[in-house]
Design a protein around this motif. Structure first.
Motif, PDB file in Angstrom:
ATOM      1  N   ILE A   8     -25.202 129.974  44.609  1.00 56.74           N
ATOM      2  CA  ILE A   8     -26.115 130.937  45.232  1.00 56.74           C
ATOM      3  C   ILE A   8     -27.532 130.388  45.273  1.00 56.74           C
ATOM      4  O   ILE A   8     -28.232 130.479  46.289  1.00 56.74           O
ATOM      5  CB  ILE A   8     -26.062 132.276  44.471  1.00 56.74           C
ATOM      6  CG1 ILE A   8     -24.673 132.899  44.622  1.00 56.74           C
ATOM      7  CG2 ILE A   8     -27.126 133.230  44.958  1.00 56.74           C
ATOM      8  CD1 ILE A   8     -24.424 134.063  43.705  1.00 56.74           C
ATOM      9  N   LEU A   9     -27.970 129.805  44.163  1.00 57.08           N
ATOM     10  CA  LEU A   9     -29.330 129.270  44.108  1.00 57.08           C
ATOM     11  C   LEU A   9     -29.514 128.091  45.059  1.00 57.08           C
ATOM     12  O   LEU A   9     -30.552 127.970  45.709  1.00 57.08           O
ATOM     13  CB  LEU A   9     -29.676 128.863  42.681  1.00 57.08           C
ATOM     14  CG  LEU A   9     -29.854 130.021  41.704  1.00 57.08           C
ATOM     15  CD1 LEU A   9     -30.058 129.493  40.284  1.00 57.08           C
ATOM     16  CD2 LEU A   9     -31.015 130.889  42.106  1.00 57.08           C
ATOM     17  N   LEU A  10     -28.527 127.220  45.145  1.00 55.74           N
ATOM     18  CA  LEU A  10     -28.639 126.089  46.063  1.00 55.74           C
ATOM     19  C   LEU A  10     -28.684 126.552  47.512  1.00 55.74           C
ATOM     20  O   LEU A  10     -29.432 126.000  48.318  1.00 55.74           O
ATOM     21  CB  LEU A  10     -27.486 125.112  45.844  1.00 55.74           C
ATOM     22  CG  LEU A  10     -27.561 124.264  44.579  1.00 55.74           C
ATOM     23  CD1 LEU A  10     -26.308 123.421  44.424  1.00 55.74           C
ATOM     24  CD2 LEU A  10     -28.793 123.393  44.588  1.00 55.74           C
ATOM     25  N   THR A  11     -27.904 127.561  47.839  1.00 56.82           N
ATOM     26  CA  THR A  11     -27.936 128.102  49.196  1.00 56.82           C
ATOM     27  C   THR A  11     -29.308 128.693  49.510  1.00 56.82           C
ATOM     28  O   THR A  11     -29.868 128.469  50.584  1.00 56.82           O
ATOM     29  CB  THR A  11     -26.852 129.176  49.366  1.00 56.82           C
ATOM     30  OG1 THR A  11     -25.583 128.608  49.049  1.00 56.82           O
ATOM     31  CG2 THR A  11     -26.825 129.700  50.782  1.00 56.82           C
ATOM     32  N   ALA A  12     -29.861 129.434  48.573  1.00 57.07           N
ATOM     33  CA  ALA A  12     -31.186 130.016  48.776  1.00 57.07           C
ATOM     34  C   ALA A  12     -32.244 128.927  48.922  1.00 57.07           C
ATOM     35  O   ALA A  12     -33.146 129.040  49.760  1.00 57.07           O
ATOM     36  CB  ALA A  12     -31.535 130.933  47.613  1.00 57.07           C
ATOM     37  N   LEU A  13     -32.140 127.870  48.137  1.00 55.95           N
ATOM     38  CA  LEU A  13     -33.101 126.774  48.239  1.00 55.95           C
ATOM     39  C   LEU A  13     -32.997 126.046  49.572  1.00 55.95           C
ATOM     40  O   LEU A  13     -34.014 125.637  50.146  1.00 55.95           O
ATOM     41  CB  LEU A  13     -32.906 125.793  47.089  1.00 55.95           C
ATOM     42  CG  LEU A  13     -33.360 126.289  45.718  1.00 55.95           C
ATOM     43  CD1 LEU A  13     -32.959 125.297  44.640  1.00 55.95           C
ATOM     44  CD2 LEU A  13     -34.852 126.511  45.707  1.00 55.95           C
ATOM     45  N   VAL A  14     -31.785 125.880  50.074  1.00 57.43           N
ATOM     46  CA  VAL A  14     -31.602 125.208  51.364  1.00 57.43           C
ATOM     47  C   VAL A  14     -32.216 126.033  52.485  1.00 57.43           C
ATOM     48  O   VAL A  14     -32.902 125.492  53.361  1.00 57.43           O
ATOM     49  CB  VAL A  14     -30.103 124.942  51.624  1.00 57.43           C
ATOM     50  CG1 VAL A  14     -29.843 124.572  53.065  1.00 57.43           C
ATOM     51  CG2 VAL A  14     -29.605 123.846  50.713  1.00 57.43           C
ATOM     52  N   GLY A  69     -18.269 124.549  44.304  1.00 57.46           N
ATOM     53  CA  GLY A  69     -18.062 125.379  43.113  1.00 57.46           C
ATOM     54  C   GLY A  69     -16.595 125.494  42.749  1.00 57.46           C
ATOM     55  O   GLY A  69     -16.233 125.398  41.573  1.00 57.46           O
ATOM     56  N   MET A  70     -15.739 125.683  43.748  1.00 60.81           N
ATOM     57  CA  MET A  70     -14.307 125.757  43.479  1.00 60.81           C
ATOM     58  C   MET A  70     -13.773 124.424  42.956  1.00 60.81           C
ATOM     59  O   MET A  70     -12.925 124.387  42.067  1.00 60.81           O
ATOM     60  CB  MET A  70     -13.534 126.170  44.730  1.00 60.81           C
ATOM     61  CG  MET A  70     -13.688 127.616  45.091  1.00 60.81           C
ATOM     62  SD  MET A  70     -13.043 128.716  43.837  1.00 60.81           S
ATOM     63  CE  MET A  70     -14.537 129.385  43.171  1.00 60.81           C
ATOM     64  N   PHE A  71     -14.298 123.320  43.498  1.00 64.69           N
ATOM     65  CA  PHE A  71     -13.914 122.003  42.992  1.00 64.69           C
ATOM     66  C   PHE A  71     -14.320 121.853  41.530  1.00 64.69           C
ATOM     67  O   PHE A  71     -13.559 121.340  40.708  1.00 64.69           O
ATOM     68  CB  PHE A  71     -14.551 120.894  43.839  1.00 64.69           C
ATOM     69  CG  PHE A  71     -14.282 119.513  43.317  1.00 64.69           C
ATOM     70  CD1 PHE A  71     -13.020 118.954  43.400  1.00 64.69           C
ATOM     71  CD2 PHE A  71     -15.300 118.786  42.722  1.00 64.69           C
ATOM     72  CE1 PHE A  71     -12.770 117.685  42.908  1.00 64.69           C
ATOM     73  CE2 PHE A  71     -15.071 117.524  42.223  1.00 64.69           C
ATOM     74  CZ  PHE A  71     -13.793 116.968  42.315  1.00 64.69           C
ATOM     75  N   GLY A  72     -15.514 122.348  41.178  1.00 60.65           N
ATOM     76  CA  GLY A  72     -15.974 122.290  39.794  1.00 60.65           C
ATOM     77  C   GLY A  72     -15.106 123.115  38.863  1.00 60.65           C
ATOM     78  O   GLY A  72     -14.813 122.700  37.741  1.00 60.65           O
ATOM     79  N   VAL A  73     -14.687 124.286  39.314  1.00 58.25           N
ATOM     80  CA  VAL A  73     -13.819 125.139  38.504  1.00 58.25           C
ATOM     81  C   VAL A  73     -12.472 124.470  38.292  1.00 58.25           C
ATOM     82  O   VAL A  73     -11.949 124.413  37.172  1.00 58.25           O
ATOM     83  CB  VAL A  73     -13.650 126.527  39.157  1.00 58.25           C
ATOM     84  CG1 VAL A  73     -12.523 127.308  38.518  1.00 58.25           C
ATOM     85  CG2 VAL A  73     -14.931 127.299  39.091  1.00 58.25           C
ATOM     86  N   ILE A  74     -11.901 123.936  39.359  1.00 61.88           N
ATOM     87  CA  ILE A  74     -10.598 123.268  39.251  1.00 61.88           C
ATOM     88  C   ILE A  74     -10.698 122.053  38.341  1.00 61.88           C
ATOM     89  O   ILE A  74      -9.818 121.814  37.498  1.00 61.88           O
ATOM     90  CB  ILE A  74     -10.077 122.885  40.651  1.00 61.88           C
ATOM     91  CG1 ILE A  74      -9.713 124.146  41.432  1.00 61.88           C
ATOM     92  CG2 ILE A  74      -8.887 121.952  40.573  1.00 61.88           C
ATOM     93  CD1 ILE A  74      -9.466 123.913  42.902  1.00 61.88           C
ATOM     94  N   LEU A  75     -11.774 121.298  38.481  1.00 63.87           N
ATOM     95  CA  LEU A  75     -11.962 120.121  37.639  1.00 63.87           C
ATOM     96  C   LEU A  75     -12.126 120.502  36.172  1.00 63.87           C
ATOM     97  O   LEU A  75     -11.497 119.889  35.297  1.00 63.87           O
ATOM     98  CB  LEU A  75     -13.181 119.337  38.126  1.00 63.87           C
ATOM     99  CG  LEU A  75     -13.466 118.027  37.397  1.00 63.87           C
ATOM    100  CD1 LEU A  75     -12.361 117.028  37.678  1.00 63.87           C
ATOM    101  CD2 LEU A  75     -14.811 117.478  37.820  1.00 63.87           C
ATOM    102  N   SER A  76     -12.925 121.506  35.881  1.00 69.15           N
ATOM    103  CA  SER A  76     -13.139 121.888  34.481  1.00 69.15           C
ATOM    104  C   SER A  76     -11.882 122.481  33.851  1.00 69.15           C
ATOM    105  O   SER A  76     -11.579 122.190  32.694  1.00 69.15           O
ATOM    106  CB  SER A  76     -14.310 122.855  34.365  1.00 69.15           C
ATOM    107  OG  SER A  76     -14.044 124.039  35.060  1.00 69.15           O
ATOM    108  N   VAL A  77     -11.137 123.285  34.597  1.00 71.29           N
ATOM    109  CA  VAL A  77      -9.883 123.816  34.069  1.00 71.29           C
ATOM    110  C   VAL A  77      -8.872 122.695  33.879  1.00 71.29           C
ATOM    111  O   VAL A  77      -8.169 122.635  32.871  1.00 71.29           O
ATOM    112  CB  VAL A  77      -9.326 124.929  34.987  1.00 71.29           C
ATOM    113  CG1 VAL A  77      -7.905 125.304  34.614  1.00 71.29           C
ATOM    114  CG2 VAL A  77     -10.216 126.144  34.946  1.00 71.29           C
TER     115      VAL A  77
END
Length: 75
Positions: A6-12, A47-55
């Motif tokens: 969310i923050l990265l989208t707002a910054l972009v 974000g989904m890639f990060g979740v899959i990677l961390s799990v």
């Protein structure tokens, strides 16, 4: 991890205003939904890639048991 997208989208979008390229985006035939989807979708996928990677690392490397249902997680 959720707030990062969310923050990265707002910054972009804020950077678009600072550079002056937002005016060029506003005169294109894009609708608001298409514009926002184009800005949000890449960060959602990251974000989904990060979740899959961390799990995946937690389950394989640290042997944390995965309890639950993956299809229920997505809804």
């Amino acid at each position: 991890m959720t707030l990062i997208g969310i923050l990265l989208t707002a910054l972009v979008i804020a950077r678009e205003w600072e550079r002056g390229t937002m005016e060029a985006m506003l005169v294109t035939p894009l609708r608001r939904g298409e514009f926002l989807l184009g800005k949000i979708l890449p960060y959602y996928l990251l974000g989904m890639f990060g979740v899959i990677l961390s799990v995946g690392v937690a389950v394989t490397l640290f042997h944390v048991p995965f309890r639950g249902s993956i299809p229920r997680y997505w809804y």
